[in-house]
Motif scaffolding. Structure first.
Motif, short mmCIF file in Angstrom:
data_model
loop_
_atom_site.label_atom_id
_atom_site.label_comp_id
_atom_site.label_asym_id
_atom_site.label_seq_id
_atom_site.Cartn_x
_atom_site.Cartn_y
_atom_site.Cartn_z
N TRP A 188 0.81 -1.20 0.00
CA TRP A 188 0.00 0.00 0.00
C TRP A 188 0.85 1.26 0.00
CZ3 TRP A 188 -4.11 2.41 -1.24
CH2 TRP A 188 -4.49 3.60 -0.62
N GLN A 189 1.97 1.25 0.71
CA GLN A 189 2.81 2.44 0.78
C GLN A 189 3.38 2.81 -0.60
OE1 GLN A 189 5.75 1.50 3.76
NE2 GLN A 189 4.45 2.27 5.42
N GLY A 201 4.98 16.58 -7.10
CA GLY A 201 4.79 15.79 -5.89
C GLY A 201 5.31 14.37 -5.99
N LEU A 202 5.64 13.92 -7.19
CA LEU A 202 6.13 12.55 -7.39
C LEU A 202 7.63 12.52 -7.64
CD1 LEU A 202 3.24 11.14 -9.60
CD2 LEU A 202 3.69 10.65 -7.20
N GLU A 203 8.32 13.63 -7.36
CA GLU A 203 9.76 13.68 -7.63
C GLU A 203 10.52 12.65 -6.81
OE1 GLU A 203 8.51 17.19 -4.99
OE2 GLU A 203 7.94 16.38 -6.95
N GLY A 204 10.07 12.34 -5.59
CA GLY A 204 10.74 11.32 -4.79
C GLY A 204 10.67 9.95 -5.42
N VAL A 205 9.51 9.61 -5.96
CA VAL A 205 9.35 8.33 -6.65
C VAL A 205 10.24 8.27 -7.89
CG1 VAL A 205 7.71 6.79 -7.81
CG2 VAL A 205 6.99 8.13 -5.81
N LEU A 206 10.28 9.37 -8.63
CA LEU A 206 11.09 9.41 -9.85
C LEU A 206 12.57 9.36 -9.53
CD1 LEU A 206 8.88 12.05 -11.64
CD2 LEU A 206 9.28 9.72 -12.46
N GLN A 207 12.98 9.97 -8.43
CA GLN A 207 14.37 9.84 -8.01
C GLN A 207 14.70 8.40 -7.66
OE1 GLN A 207 15.00 12.57 -4.75
NE2 GLN A 207 14.25 14.32 -5.94
N MET A 208 13.78 7.74 -6.96
CA MET A 208 13.97 6.34 -6.58
C MET A 208 14.11 5.45 -7.81
SD MET A 208 11.36 3.95 -4.37
CE MET A 208 10.14 3.94 -5.70
N ARG A 209 13.45 5.81 -8.90
CA ARG A 209 13.43 4.97 -10.10
C ARG A 209 14.30 5.55 -11.22
NH1 ARG A 209 9.83 0.97 -11.77
NH2 ARG A 209 11.92 0.10 -11.57
N PHE A 243 -0.84 7.96 -1.87
CA PHE A 243 -0.40 9.34 -2.05
C PHE A 243 -1.30 10.22 -1.21
CE2 PHE A 243 -0.05 13.37 -4.47
CZ PHE A 243 1.34 13.48 -4.52
N TYR A 244 -0.79 10.66 -0.04
CA TYR A 244 -1.56 11.48 0.89
C TYR A 244 -2.91 10.85 1.23
CZ TYR A 244 1.97 15.04 0.03
OH TYR A 244 3.16 15.71 -0.07
N GLY A 245 -2.86 9.56 1.53
CA GLY A 245 -4.05 8.86 2.00
C GLY A 245 -4.96 8.33 0.92
N ASN A 246 -4.62 8.57 -0.34
CA ASN A 246 -5.44 8.10 -1.46
C ASN A 246 -4.63 7.19 -2.37
OD1 ASN A 246 -7.91 9.66 -0.95
ND2 ASN A 246 -6.62 11.43 -1.38
N LEU A 247 -5.33 6.42 -3.17
CA LEU A 247 -4.68 5.59 -4.18
C LEU A 247 -4.28 6.46 -5.36
CD1 LEU A 247 -3.92 2.84 -5.47
CD2 LEU A 247 -6.29 2.72 -6.31
N ASN A 248 -2.99 6.43 -5.73
CA ASN A 248 -2.48 7.20 -6.87
C ASN A 248 -2.01 6.23 -7.94
OD1 ASN A 248 -0.79 8.71 -8.66
ND2 ASN A 248 -0.55 10.29 -7.10
N LEU A 249 -2.78 6.14 -9.02
CA LEU A 249 -2.45 5.18 -10.07
C LEU A 249 -1.21 5.60 -10.84
CD1 LEU A 249 -6.01 4.31 -11.39
CD2 LEU A 249 -4.61 3.07 -9.74
N MET A 250 -0.94 6.90 -10.94
CA MET A 250 0.29 7.34 -11.59
C MET A 250 1.50 6.87 -10.79
SD MET A 250 1.93 8.91 -14.00
CE MET A 250 0.82 10.03 -14.86
N LYS A 251 1.46 7.09 -9.47
CA LYS A 251 2.55 6.62 -8.62
C LYS A 251 2.70 5.11 -8.72
CE LYS A 251 4.09 6.32 -3.82
NZ LYS A 251 3.78 6.64 -2.40
N THR A 252 1.57 4.40 -8.72
CA THR A 252 1.61 2.94 -8.82
C THR A 252 2.30 2.50 -10.10
OG1 THR A 252 -0.46 2.79 -7.56
CG2 THR A 252 0.20 0.86 -8.84
N GLY A 253 1.97 3.16 -11.20
CA GLY A 253 2.61 2.82 -12.47
C GLY A 253 4.10 3.09 -12.45
N LEU A 254 4.50 4.23 -11.86
CA LEU A 254 5.93 4.56 -11.78
C LEU A 254 6.69 3.56 -10.92
CD1 LEU A 254 5.69 8.44 -11.29
CD2 LEU A 254 6.30 7.22 -13.39
N VAL A 255 6.06 3.10 -9.83
CA VAL A 255 6.73 2.16 -8.92
C VAL A 255 6.94 0.80 -9.57
CG1 VAL A 255 6.44 0.86 -6.78
CG2 VAL A 255 6.00 3.33 -6.81
N PHE A 256 5.93 0.31 -10.29
CA PHE A 256 5.98 -1.06 -10.78
C PHE A 256 6.40 -1.20 -12.24
CE2 PHE A 256 3.07 -1.29 -7.14
CZ PHE A 256 3.69 -2.31 -6.41
N ALA A 257 6.63 -0.09 -12.93
CA ALA A 257 7.01 -0.17 -14.35
C ALA A 257 8.40 -0.79 -14.51
CB ALA A 257 6.99 1.22 -14.96
#
Length: 311
Positions: free
Chosen positions: A11-12, A52-60, A16-30
Motif C-alpha cells: 500500500w505504501q 509531488g512525485l519527484e521522490g518516486v522518480l528519483q527512486m526509479r 499518495f496522501y491517503g489516497n490511491l495514486n495510479l500514476m505513482k503505482t505505475g511509476l513504482v511497478f514499471a
C-alpha cells in the motif's frame, strides 16, 4: 488486480496522501519509464516539475530515460510543403525563404521589409509558452526597434487583449491571428527569420524542430527538450559549425529581450547567419531516429528484466 498475487503489492508504494495514486503505482511497478527528452527526465526528479512525485522518480532514476519526439518530414519539409509560396531546401534556402517571407508579410498585412528580422510564434497563448515574456518584449521593441512580429494561436484572454492592442497600435510591426490554422503555421515556419519558444517548461517541443528544418532560427528558453535539441550560439559553437539557435536561462522579459538583441546582431552578419541556418537544416530529428532510440530502450528493458528473473 484480479488473478494477481497481492504479496507483490504494498500500500505504501501506491498511496499518495491517503489516497490511491495510479500514476505513482505505475511509476513504482514499471519495468521502464520514459518521457520525451532527457533534460525533462532530469527536471521531473525535483520540484516543481515532479508535481509531488519527484521522490518516486528519483527512486526509479535507474530506469528513467528520455527520447525526443520525432518529426514527420513528409508533412514538415520546406522542399515539399504545399502551403508555402516557394519550396526550398538547404541549397536553395536563400532564394526560397525571402519569397516565403514576402508572402507572409503580404498575407498578414505587414509592410514588405526584406531587410529587417521577422519573429514568428505558433502555439497556445499561455504563460506556460512564455507569451507573457513575448508581450513584455514586444511592448518595448515596437517603440524602439525595427522588427516585425507574426503570432498565431489562441489561449488566455489577457494575451488576446494585449496582442490585439499591439497589432492595432503598431500595424506595420505586429500581426496576429487568434485562431489555429495548420496552413498558417506552415507559412509562419517558412516565412519567419526566427521562431520564439521562451517556455516556462517544455517536455519536448516540436515547433523548434520544425523551425530547424525550415531554416528559421529558434530562440528558446533553456528548459526540457529545448535544451536537448537546440545548440546555443556561442563563439565556440559558431566556430565548430554546430550552433543552431539562441537560448537563455532566466525566465524574464529582460533575458528574452537581450537574447533577441544578440540574435539580431548576427542576423545582420549574413555569412554567420547562413551557417546557423545550414546547421539546423541539416540535422535529423525524424521518427526514424527516435524509433531507433525506442528499439534500444525496449532491448535494454528486456535484458534487464531477464537478468532480474534469472538472478
Amino acid at each position: 488486480l484480479t488473478g494477481l498475487d497481492w504479496k507483490y503489492f504494498n500500500w505504501q508504494q501506491m498511496e499518495f496522501y491517503g489516497n490511491l495514486n495510479l500514476m505513482k503505482t505505475g511509476l513504482v511497478f514499471a519495468d521502464a519509464i520514459n518521457t520525451v527528452s532527457q533534460r525533462y527526465a532530469e527536471e521531473i526528479q525535483s520540484a516543481p516539475l515532479g508535481c509531488g512525485l519527484e521522490g518516486v522518480l528519483q527512486m526509479r532514476r535507474d530506469v528513467l530515460s528520455g527520447i525526443i519526439n520525432g518529426v514527420d518530414y513528409r508533412e514538415w519539409n520546406p522542399a515539399t510543403d504545399r502551403y508555402i509560396a516557394k519550396q526550398y531546401d538547404v541549397s536553395t534556402v536563400h532564394e526560397g525563404k525571402p519569397a516565403c517571407k514576402a508572402a507572409l508579410q503580404q498575407e498578414f498585412g505587414l509592410p514588405l521589409e526584406p531587410g529587417i528580422p521577422l519573429f514568428g510564434f505558433v502555439g497556445r497563448l499561455a504563460d506556460q509558452k512564455g507569451v507573457d515574456l513575448i508581450v513584455g518584449a514586444m511592448q518595448d521593441w515596437v517603440r524602439s526597434r525595427d522588427a516585425q512580429w507574426v503570432l498565431l494561436g489562441t489561449g488566455e484572454p489577457k494575451h488576446h487583449q494585449a496582442l490585439t492592442q499591439l497589432a492595432e497600435r503598431f500595424p506595420d510591426k505586429v500581426a496576429i491571428k487568434l485562431a489555429f490554422s495548420n496552413e498558417w503555421a506552415h507559412k509562419i515556419e517558412a516565412g519567419a527569420d526566427m521562431f520564439l519558444m521562451p517556455s516556462q517548461y517544455e517536455p519536448c517541443g516540436l515547433n523548434q524542430l520544425y523551425s530547424l528544418k525550415y531554416g528559421t532560427v529558434p530562440v528558446v528558453r533553456a528548459t526540457g527538450g529545448l535544451v536537448d535539441t537546440i545548440c546555443s550560439v556561442t563563439p565556440e559553437t559558431i566556430e565548430a559549425e554546430v550552433a543552431t539557435g539562441f537560448s537563455f536561462r532566466d525566465y524574464s522579459t529582460l533575458a528574452l529581450s537581450e537574447t533577441l538583441s544578440a540574435a539580431c546582431e548576427l542576423y545582420y552578419q549574413p555569412e554567420v547567419w547562413r551557417g546557423i541556418v545550414r546547421n539546423g537544416m541539416t540535422q535529423d530529428w525524424s521518427w526514424t531516429r527516435s524509433a531507433q532510440d525506442y528499439v534500444s530502450l525496449y532491448q535494454r528493458t528486456i535484458n534487464r528484466t531477464r537478468r532480474a528473473v534469472l538472478a
